[in-house]
Design a protein around this motif. Sequence first.
Motif, PDB file in Angstrom:
ATOM      1  N   PHE A 170      27.542 -12.302 -19.423  1.00 22.06           N
ATOM      2  CA  PHE A 170      26.004 -10.826 -19.717  1.00 22.06           C
ATOM      3  C   PHE A 170      25.784  -9.652 -20.816  1.00 22.06           C
ATOM      4  O   PHE A 170      25.165 -10.187 -21.998  1.00 22.06           O
ATOM      5  CB  PHE A 170      24.751 -11.153 -19.358  1.00 22.06           C
ATOM      6  N   ALA A 171      26.716  -8.858 -20.410  1.00 22.33           N
ATOM      7  CA  ALA A 171      26.199  -7.549 -20.884  1.00 22.33           C
ATOM      8  C   ALA A 171      27.421  -7.797 -22.697  1.00 22.33           C
ATOM      9  O   ALA A 171      26.572  -7.044 -23.196  1.00 22.33           O
ATOM     10  CB  ALA A 171      26.805  -6.562 -19.176  1.00 22.33           C
TER      11      ALA A 171
ATOM     12  N   SER B  17      22.090 -12.113 -11.780  1.00 24.83           N
ATOM     13  CA  SER B  17      23.610 -12.468 -11.321  1.00 24.83           C
ATOM     14  C   SER B  17      23.937 -11.048 -10.950  1.00 24.83           C
ATOM     15  O   SER B  17      25.050 -11.112  -9.523  1.00 24.83           O
ATOM     16  CB  SER B  17      24.245 -12.439 -12.505  1.00 24.83           C
ATOM     17  N   VAL B  18      23.950  -9.810 -11.221  1.00 27.92           N
ATOM     18  CA  VAL B  18      24.410  -8.694 -10.613  1.00 27.92           C
ATOM     19  C   VAL B  18      23.846  -8.017  -8.915  1.00 27.92           C
ATOM     20  O   VAL B  18      23.966  -7.573  -8.094  1.00 27.92           O
ATOM     21  CB  VAL B  18      24.115  -7.059 -11.793  1.00 27.92           C
TER      22      VAL B  18
ATOM     23  N   THR C  13      28.331  -1.576 -18.512  1.00 28.57           N
ATOM     24  CA  THR C  13      28.895  -2.384 -18.376  1.00 28.57           C
ATOM     25  C   THR C  13      30.602  -1.607 -18.436  1.00 28.57           C
ATOM     26  O   THR C  13      31.190  -2.421 -17.425  1.00 28.57           O
ATOM     27  CB  THR C  13      29.314  -3.335 -19.826  1.00 28.57           C
TER      28      THR C  13
ATOM     29  N   THR D 120      27.233 -10.970 -14.959  1.00 30.47           N
ATOM     30  CA  THR D 120      26.766 -10.219 -15.198  1.00 30.47           C
ATOM     31  C   THR D 120      27.999  -8.861 -16.465  1.00 30.47           C
ATOM     32  O   THR D 120      27.388  -8.788 -17.689  1.00 30.47           O
ATOM     33  CB  THR D 120      27.534  -8.902 -13.957  1.00 30.47           C
ATOM     34  N   LEU D 121      28.864  -9.514 -16.151  1.00 40.27           N
ATOM     35  CA  LEU D 121      29.793  -8.892 -17.713  1.00 40.27           C
ATOM     36  C   LEU D 121      29.748  -9.028 -19.112  1.00 40.27           C
ATOM     37  O   LEU D 121      29.360  -8.679 -19.696  1.00 40.27           O
ATOM     38  CB  LEU D 121      31.005  -8.512 -16.327  1.00 40.27           C
TER      39      LEU D 121
ATOM     40  N   VAL E 253      23.799   0.141 -21.485  1.00 44.79           N
ATOM     41  CA  VAL E 253      24.280  -1.436 -21.413  1.00 44.79           C
ATOM     42  C   VAL E 253      26.029  -0.968 -21.046  1.00 44.79           C
ATOM     43  O   VAL E 253      26.007  -1.410 -20.514  1.00 44.79           O
ATOM     44  CB  VAL E 253      23.644  -2.362 -21.868  1.00 44.79           C
TER      45      VAL E 253
ATOM     46  N   SER F 148      18.838 -11.879 -17.095  1.00 44.52           N
ATOM     47  CA  SER F 148      20.086 -12.842 -16.022  1.00 44.52           C
ATOM     48  C   SER F 148      21.067 -11.871 -15.401  1.00 44.52           C
ATOM     49  O   SER F 148      21.546 -12.238 -14.315  1.00 44.52           O
ATOM     50  CB  SER F 148      20.518 -14.455 -17.535  1.00 44.52           C
ATOM     51  N   SER F 149      20.756 -11.092 -16.362  1.00 48.14           N
ATOM     52  CA  SER F 149      22.165  -9.573 -15.762  1.00 48.14           C
ATOM     53  C   SER F 149      21.970  -9.451 -14.794  1.00 48.14           C
ATOM     54  O   SER F 149      22.657  -9.247 -13.650  1.00 48.14           O
ATOM     55  CB  SER F 149      22.750  -8.810 -16.878  1.00 48.14           C
TER      56      SER F 149
ATOM     57  N   LEU G 145      19.199 -12.570 -21.877  1.00 54.41           N
ATOM     58  CA  LEU G 145      20.498 -12.139 -21.404  1.00 54.41           C
ATOM     59  C   LEU G 145      20.077 -10.525 -20.050  1.00 54.41           C
ATOM     60  O   LEU G 145      21.223 -11.260 -19.433  1.00 54.41           O
ATOM     61  CB  LEU G 145      20.884 -11.676 -22.727  1.00 54.41           C
ATOM     62  N   LEU G 146      19.855  -9.894 -20.506  1.00 55.78           N
ATOM     63  CA  LEU G 146      18.810  -8.591 -19.417  1.00 55.78           C
ATOM     64  C   LEU G 146      18.862  -9.320 -18.101  1.00 55.78           C
ATOM     65  O   LEU G 146      19.038  -8.713 -17.247  1.00 55.78           O
ATOM     66  CB  LEU G 146      18.433  -7.692 -20.121  1.00 55.78           C
TER      67      LEU G 146
END
Length: 207
Positions: free
Chosen positions: A157-158, A131-132, A200, A154-155, A196, A127-128, A124-125
């Motif tokens: 995922f976070a 995306s960011v 977020t 991103t949100l 995190v 991937s975020s 998840l991290l």
Amino acid sequence: PWPLVAALGGLSLTFGGVLFMHNYEGGGELLCLGVITILYVMFTWWRDIIREALFEGQHTLAVQKGLRMGMILFIVSEVMFFFAFFWAFFTSSISPVFNIGGVWPPTHIVAISPWGLPFLNTVLLLSSGASVTWAHHAIIAGFKKEAMLGLYVTLIFAIAFTGMQAFEYANAPFSMSDGVYGSVFYMATGFHGFHVIIGTIFLAVCT
């Protein structure tokens, strides 16, 4: 006055947190005062910076250079902050002392498998981060729709990461009071999770 107020808020937050965790009277109130002060300073100080930049034109090249240097020093301080936790982990794990059984993890600790929730949170991290970065490049290129989509992803995922970490904490077979293993685990992952959450909030404001 904001640096002084922020320093007083940080002092109240630190002392209040220690007193609260040791069940001293007034610790919770002092902790809440510190949190409120920090949040107030975050809002007002950043508001003033935006006003100075957009409406007053005070952000000259020298001021911009100072702001960049301040951010660089902040990032360096963050690196050193987490370096201390890694130092504690490697010191304890590479050369475990006799009072934890001479082994790592300690004899009374049931460790969490790294291939379960920790692996999912790592995915998840990463991937975020992707995306960011997509959103960042979209902003530079002027693609507003793609930038907003990247921020929304991103949100998601976070928030998923934070929820997974809370679930992991709730079901962990050890606590923060279980010696050096529990202390290092919860301090390192807890502060990382706190970062995190702050990130977020920042991205949510940007959207």
